[in-house]
Each structure stands twice: as C-alpha cells, then as structure tokens.
Design an enzyme around this catalytic site. Structure first.
Site, PDB file in Angstrom:
ATOM      1  N   ASP A  75       0.820  -1.214   0.000  1.00 52.46           N
ATOM      2  CA  ASP A  75       0.000   0.000   0.000  1.00 52.46           C
ATOM      3  C   ASP A  75       0.852   1.262   0.000  1.00 52.46           C
ATOM      4  OD1 ASP A  75      -2.303  -1.432  -0.115  1.00 52.46           O
ATOM      5  OD2 ASP A  75      -2.824  -1.212   2.003  1.00 52.46           O
ATOM      6  N   ASN A 149      -5.646   8.260   1.907  1.00 47.80           N
ATOM      7  CA  ASN A 149      -6.059   7.491   3.078  1.00 47.80           C
ATOM      8  C   ASN A 149      -6.507   8.375   4.232  1.00 47.80           C
ATOM      9  OD1 ASN A 149      -5.828   4.928   2.095  1.00 47.80           O
ATOM     10  ND2 ASN A 149      -3.909   4.439   3.118  1.00 47.80           N
ATOM     11  N   GLU A 150      -5.588   9.190   4.741  1.00 46.61           N
ATOM     12  CA  GLU A 150      -5.905   9.965   5.936  1.00 46.61           C
ATOM     13  C   GLU A 150      -4.963  11.135   6.132  1.00 46.61           C
ATOM     14  OE1 GLU A 150      -2.632   7.732   6.559  1.00 46.61           O
ATOM     15  OE2 GLU A 150      -4.457   6.533   6.762  1.00 46.61           O
ATOM     16  N   ARG A 160       4.506  13.832  25.938  1.00 50.61           N
ATOM     17  CA  ARG A 160       3.447  14.810  26.182  1.00 50.61           C
ATOM     18  C   ARG A 160       2.329  14.627  25.171  1.00 50.61           C
ATOM     19  NH1 ARG A 160       5.107  20.833  27.291  1.00 50.61           N
ATOM     20  NH2 ARG A 160       2.994  20.652  28.142  1.00 50.61           N
ATOM     21  N   THR A 190      -9.430   1.227   6.464  1.00 45.06           N
ATOM     22  CA  THR A 190      -8.752  -0.036   6.784  1.00 45.06           C
ATOM     23  C   THR A 190      -7.262   0.171   7.021  1.00 45.06           C
ATOM     24  OG1 THR A 190      -8.576  -0.439   4.396  1.00 45.06           O
ATOM     25  CG2 THR A 190     -10.396  -1.505   5.567  1.00 45.06           C
ATOM     26  N   ALA A 191      -6.840   1.431   7.145  1.00 42.77           N
ATOM     27  CA  ALA A 191      -5.428   1.733   7.366  1.00 42.77           C
ATOM     28  C   ALA A 191      -5.228   2.258   8.793  1.00 42.77           C
ATOM     29  CB  ALA A 191      -4.949   2.725   6.298  1.00 42.77           C
ATOM     30  N   TYR A 192      -4.707   3.466   8.928  1.00 45.04           N
ATOM     31  CA  TYR A 192      -4.398   4.029  10.240  1.00 45.04           C
ATOM     32  C   TYR A 192      -5.665   4.162  11.091  1.00 45.04           C
ATOM     33  CZ  TYR A 192      -1.681   7.027  13.446  1.00 45.04           C
ATOM     34  OH  TYR A 192      -1.028   7.546  14.534  1.00 45.04           O
ATOM     35  N   PHE A 194      -8.271   2.343  11.119  1.00 45.55           N
ATOM     36  CA  PHE A 194      -8.640   1.019  11.625  1.00 45.55           C
ATOM     37  C   PHE A 194      -7.782   0.661  12.833  1.00 45.55           C
ATOM     38  CE2 PHE A 194      -7.935  -3.577  11.635  1.00 45.55           C
ATOM     39  CZ  PHE A 194      -9.223  -4.051  11.707  1.00 45.55           C
ATOM     40  N   SER A 195      -6.484   0.934  12.745  1.00 42.90           N
ATOM     41  CA  SER A 195      -5.578   0.634  13.860  1.00 42.90           C
ATOM     42  C   SER A 195      -5.924   1.434  15.104  1.00 42.90           C
ATOM     43  CB  SER A 195      -4.127   0.919  13.448  1.00 42.90           C
ATOM     44  OG  SER A 195      -3.747   0.130  12.341  1.00 42.90           O
TER      45      SER A 195
END
Length: 336
Positions: A75, A149-150, A160, A190-192, A194-195
């Site tokens: 990806d 994606n994001e 911090r 389904t990438a970051y 999703f995690s």
C-alpha cells in the site's frame, strides 16, 4: 503504441524481479514499459535486464503519454504512485508484494494474468474519494495538501499528549487530551483509522471519518460524517505541546500550538484500475484472515417457501409487549 508506467521499489530483490518480469511481458505483447530513471538503472544492473528497452519518465515520455500505471509493491508503494500521478488522469493498478495490500488488485502469483488483463484492457477504472487538507495558524494558511487514506494529527513529543478540539461543520464536538486524531476517507478506514479503533467503511460509501487516538475523555468515539462536511482539529494553545501532521504517512508538517487543520472532500479523486469484481466483504475476510466457520449463507430462491403452496401458510402470532409504564392501570374500585 500504448505506454504503461511501471512503478516499483527496485531496491528490493522481489520488487526488482517483479518489475523485470512485467517489463519483459509488456514488451513481448507490443506495449512500451516506462519507468523512472533510478528504477531503470537498477533494472539494467540485473543480469536479465541489461538489454531491456524501457523508456524513462520525464525524458522519453510524460505522464500525458501514459495509458495506465502498474504499481508493484504494498500500500505504501501505491500511495507513493498516487502522489506521483496526482496532477494527471493516469489510473493505477496495484500488484501486492507486501502483507495486507488493501489498495492492490492482484497478488504476485497472478502477475502474468494481470499483465494479460492490462494488454487486453480487461479492467475498469474506479474513482476513490480523496481529502483536501488545509493548515491555518491564526488567519494565515501555512499549508495546503491532500491525502488518499488519511490526515493524522499526532503529538510531536512522546512524553506529552496534545490537547485538541474536534469540530464538524463549524461547531465544536468535544475537547480532550490525546495522542492524536485521524481524519480519513473510506479507503483509509482499513489503514491508520482502523488501527486506532475506527470503523471499516465500504469504499462505495461516501463519508468522512474522525478517529481519536488514545483519548483521555469519556466521549471520544469515532465519528462518521457526511462527505460534504468540514472536519477540523484545533491544537489548544493553553499548553505548549506541539503536534505534527502526517498525510498518507508521506507528507509531514510541524504544528505549533494554536494550529488548525481543516479537512474536506477533494474535488479530484484518485483513479484506481480494477480487474477483479470481488466484493469488498470478501476482500476484507481474505486480507485479515477473518474466521467464517459455520456460515450457511442465504437460502436460494429455489428452496424458499412461496405464498402459492397447497396449504395455507400460518405465521406464528406476534405479541406486542408494552413497557410497564405504558401498560393500562387497573380500574380502581368505586366506593359508595
């Protein structure tokens, strides 16, 4: 003659061999492979690639001459390719050489078949929503970029957390401390996102997603908003904690306290070529190796009971149950 852009991380042996096989098959089929100069150099250093004729992007051919881009990798390689062809209309077809590879259409074992599909134009082009990202500091815009994606706002210092306000359509939703916020597309669900605990959103759904990362708050849930909405994250200036913006894990910008990140749907989508008509649900199960033991599936039409059977169909009676506070009160006795 059709030109096919071949993009691969040729510094890796598996990607180098896949690029070599692809270019050879394209040449044998009468198509012209095109690659970047650095990748052509690696290709020519391989024993089987010294005499291979490959045009160089930007010298022998431009993006306007390209019919399709074949991306060999995971990806991350597809995201790099999308960045490269962003200002053109070149569609991308991914061949997965990585692990999950949600953006890829086929696997390394299917490379020969994939080249045949490209040669015979047996693919359709699908448009995926992208997002437009603007960063403001006071009344001054300090950055303008995009993502497939994001766009992720993260804390800059490990020790911090940052304090943020999440906003939708110009109205604040909640304020809390967190490790970051992810603002994603359905493709990026389904990438970051999703995690970070966000929902899986089918690519055909038009929506935008906001997902907090390790938030210190009672109400810090993932949100799914309209594609016409404007999502925003403000870094509060009451602390001196700094943040950092990541777009698709490739483009980054430091965010001082008081920064504001606005995300809207981009008017320019990313074009992905598809050769498989596999439903997304099936891809989801296969990519994540989800268990489906015990699934029986829907009843076929030939086995369904119909309303024209010989005997009348008597459905089980339905009972309506009212909550206790709605039940009628018993009549009280009337005393003379």
């Amino acid at each position: 003659m059709r030109r096919i852009l071949v993009l691969a991380h040729t510094g890796r042996e598996d990607a180098l061999r896949a690029a070599l096989d692809t270019c050879l098959r394209l040449r044998d089929s009468g198509l012209i492979p095109v690659m970047r100069r650095d990748e052509v150099r690696n290709l020519h250093n391989a024993p089987d690639g010294r005499s291979l004729e490959v045009q160089i992007l930007g010298e022998d051919a431009s993006l306007g001459d390209i019919d399709l881009g074949m991306v060999l990798g995971g990806d991350g390689t597809v995201l790099r390719a999308a960045e490269m062809v962003r200002e053109s209309a070149v569609p991308l077809l991914g061949v997965n050489l990585g692990h999950v590879g949600f953006l890829a259409e086929s696997e390394r074992a299917d490379l020969r078949q994939t080249v045949d599909w490209v040669v015979n134009r047996h693919y359709v082009v699908e448009e995926r929503m992208a997002i437009d990202v603007q960063v403001w500091l006071g009344n001054r815009r300090i950055a303008h970029t995009w993502a497939l994606n994001e766009a992720a706002v993260e804390k800059a210092n490990r020790e911090r957390m940052i304090e943020v306000v999440m906003e939708v359509d110009g109205r604040p939703i909640s304020t809390f401390g967190c490790d970051g916020m992810v603002m994603a597309t359905p493709t990026g669900s389904t990438a970051y996102a999703f995690s970070a605990g966000g929902p899986v959103v089918w690519p055909g759904v038009e929506a935008l997603i906001m997902v907090p990362i390790s938030a210190h708050a009672l109400f810090a849930k993932p949100l799914v908003v309209a594609p016409t909405s404007t999502m925003a994250i403000e870094l509060l200036s009451r602390t001196d904690a700094e943040g950092v913006l990541w777009c698709d894990g490739r483009r980054t910008l430091d965010l001082p306290p008081g920064s504001r990140v606005e995300v809207t749907r981009s008017p320019k989508p990313v074009r992905l070529a598809r050769v498989n008509r596999t439903p997304f649900s099936e891809r989801l199960v296969r990519k994540f190796e989800l268990p489906t033991t015990g699934w029986r599936g829907p009843v076929s039409d030939s086995h369904r009971d119909t309303a024209t059977s010989a005997l009348p169909i008597i459905d089980p009676p339905l009972q309506v149950v009212e909550p206790r506070h709605y039940q009628p009160r018993p009549e009280t006795e009337q005393h003379p």
